[in-house]
Design a protein around this motif. Structure first.
Motif, PDB file in Angstrom:
ATOM      1  N   TYR A  42     -10.134  -8.099   3.625  1.00 24.43           N
ATOM      2  CA  TYR A  42      -8.851  -8.789   3.459  1.00 24.43           C
ATOM      3  C   TYR A  42      -8.956 -10.251   3.894  1.00 24.43           C
ATOM      4  CZ  TYR A  42      -4.103 -10.303   3.423  1.00 24.43           C
ATOM      5  OH  TYR A  42      -2.977 -11.035   3.155  1.00 24.43           O
TER       6      TYR A  42
ATOM      7  N   ARG B 187       0.740  -4.382  -0.415  1.00 19.42           N
ATOM      8  CA  ARG B 187       0.590  -4.070   1.017  1.00 19.42           C
ATOM      9  C   ARG B 187      -0.470  -2.998   1.231  1.00 19.42           C
ATOM     10  NH1 ARG B 187       6.297  -3.236   1.920  1.00 19.42           N
ATOM     11  NH2 ARG B 187       7.162  -5.281   1.740  1.00 19.42           N
ATOM     12  N   ALA B 188      -0.465  -1.977   0.380  1.00 19.61           N
ATOM     13  CA  ALA B 188      -1.457  -0.909   0.491  1.00 19.61           C
ATOM     14  C   ALA B 188      -2.868  -1.458   0.285  1.00 19.61           C
ATOM     15  CB  ALA B 188      -1.155   0.202  -0.522  1.00 19.61           C
TER      16      ALA B 188
ATOM     17  N   GLU C 293      -3.848  -4.592   0.825  1.00 12.78           N
ATOM     18  CA  GLU C 293      -4.158  -5.413   1.996  1.00 12.78           C
ATOM     19  C   GLU C 293      -4.588  -4.544   3.175  1.00 12.78           C
ATOM     20  OE1 GLU C 293      -0.651  -7.756   2.706  1.00 12.78           O
ATOM     21  OE2 GLU C 293      -0.823  -8.766   0.769  1.00 12.78           O
ATOM     22  N   GLU C 294      -3.879  -3.440   3.381  1.00  9.05           N
ATOM     23  CA  GLU C 294      -4.211  -2.537   4.487  1.00  9.05           C
ATOM     24  C   GLU C 294      -5.595  -1.929   4.272  1.00  9.05           C
ATOM     25  OE1 GLU C 294      -4.928   0.959   6.562  1.00  9.05           O
ATOM     26  OE2 GLU C 294      -4.299   1.135   4.472  1.00  9.05           O
ATOM     27  N   ARG C 295      -5.885  -1.509   3.056  1.00  8.15           N
ATOM     28  CA  ARG C 295      -7.187  -0.902   2.761  1.00  8.15           C
ATOM     29  C   ARG C 295      -8.316  -1.903   2.924  1.00  8.15           C
ATOM     30  NH1 ARG C 295     -11.307   0.671   2.977  1.00  8.15           N
ATOM     31  NH2 ARG C 295     -12.469   2.088   1.656  1.00  8.15           N
TER      32      ARG C 295
ATOM     33  N   GLY D 295      -8.321  -4.423   4.794  1.00  8.20           N
ATOM     34  CA  GLY D 295      -8.403  -4.760   6.215  1.00  8.20           C
ATOM     35  C   GLY D 295      -9.194  -3.756   7.032  1.00  8.20           C
ATOM     36  N   ARG D 296      -9.464  -2.587   6.473  1.00  3.85           N
ATOM     37  CA  ARG D 296     -10.233  -1.554   7.192  1.00  3.85           C
ATOM     38  C   ARG D 296     -11.731  -1.691   6.977  1.00  3.85           C
ATOM     39  NH1 ARG D 296      -6.588   2.942   4.967  1.00  3.85           N
ATOM     40  NH2 ARG D 296      -8.468   3.416   3.783  1.00  3.85           N
TER      41      ARG D 296
END
Length: 148
Positions: A76, A118-119, A121-123, A125-126
């Motif tokens: 991200y 958002r989903a 971005e969250e993924r 970011g992992r």
């Protein structure tokens, strides 16, 4: 505007730099791995430098290197450094308010697209550049194993 290839180029370049942390790589060397143009690579690396993900050194022996540890750079972070605007394209002009679909579609899609972004971005970011490098090294080891 939808996604360009800049993010893939950036992630590839960062993973390549992580692979050889004790060496600076030139834009031409990075472009060689990408089978791409060094000018495109320099543009993307410039965005990554502006986001403090890479640094460059001038002169003989100069080149590009990571500015942070690979485990501290997420996909991200890379995406945010090189892409602008929404991920999913919105209506280019307002739909007809006289149509029962048109008058509601913009708001409905905005909610769906925002949740999807958002989903993503969250993924992203992992996963870190260190994770990708580990996967590359594992795949390389598997290729080197003799077949039975």
């Amino acid at each position: 505007m939808g996604l360009s290839s800049r993010n893939a180029v950036a992630i590839h370049a960062l993973t390549l730099l992580a692979r050889w942390p004790d060496n600076s790589l030139t834009s031409a060397e990075i472009a060689g791995s990408l089978a791409s143009n060094p000018v495109l690579v320099r543009r993307v690396l410039g965005n990554l430098r502006d986001a403090d993900l890479v640094r460059s050194t001038e002169g003989r022996g100069g080149g590009w290197s990571l500015a942070r540890a690979p485990g501290e750079i997420t996909l991200y972070d890379t995406f945010a450094a090189v892409e602008t605007g929404p991920i999913l394209s919105r209506h280019p002009h307002p739909p007809s308010t006289s149509c029962e679909v048109g008058r509601h579609m913009r708001a409905l899609l905005e909610t769906e697209f925002r949740d999807a972004e958002r989903a993503m971005e969250e993924r992203l970011g992992r996963t870190t550049i260190a994770h990708l490098l580990q996967q590359v090294l594992t795949l390389e080891r598997e290729l080197a194993l003799p077949s039975r």
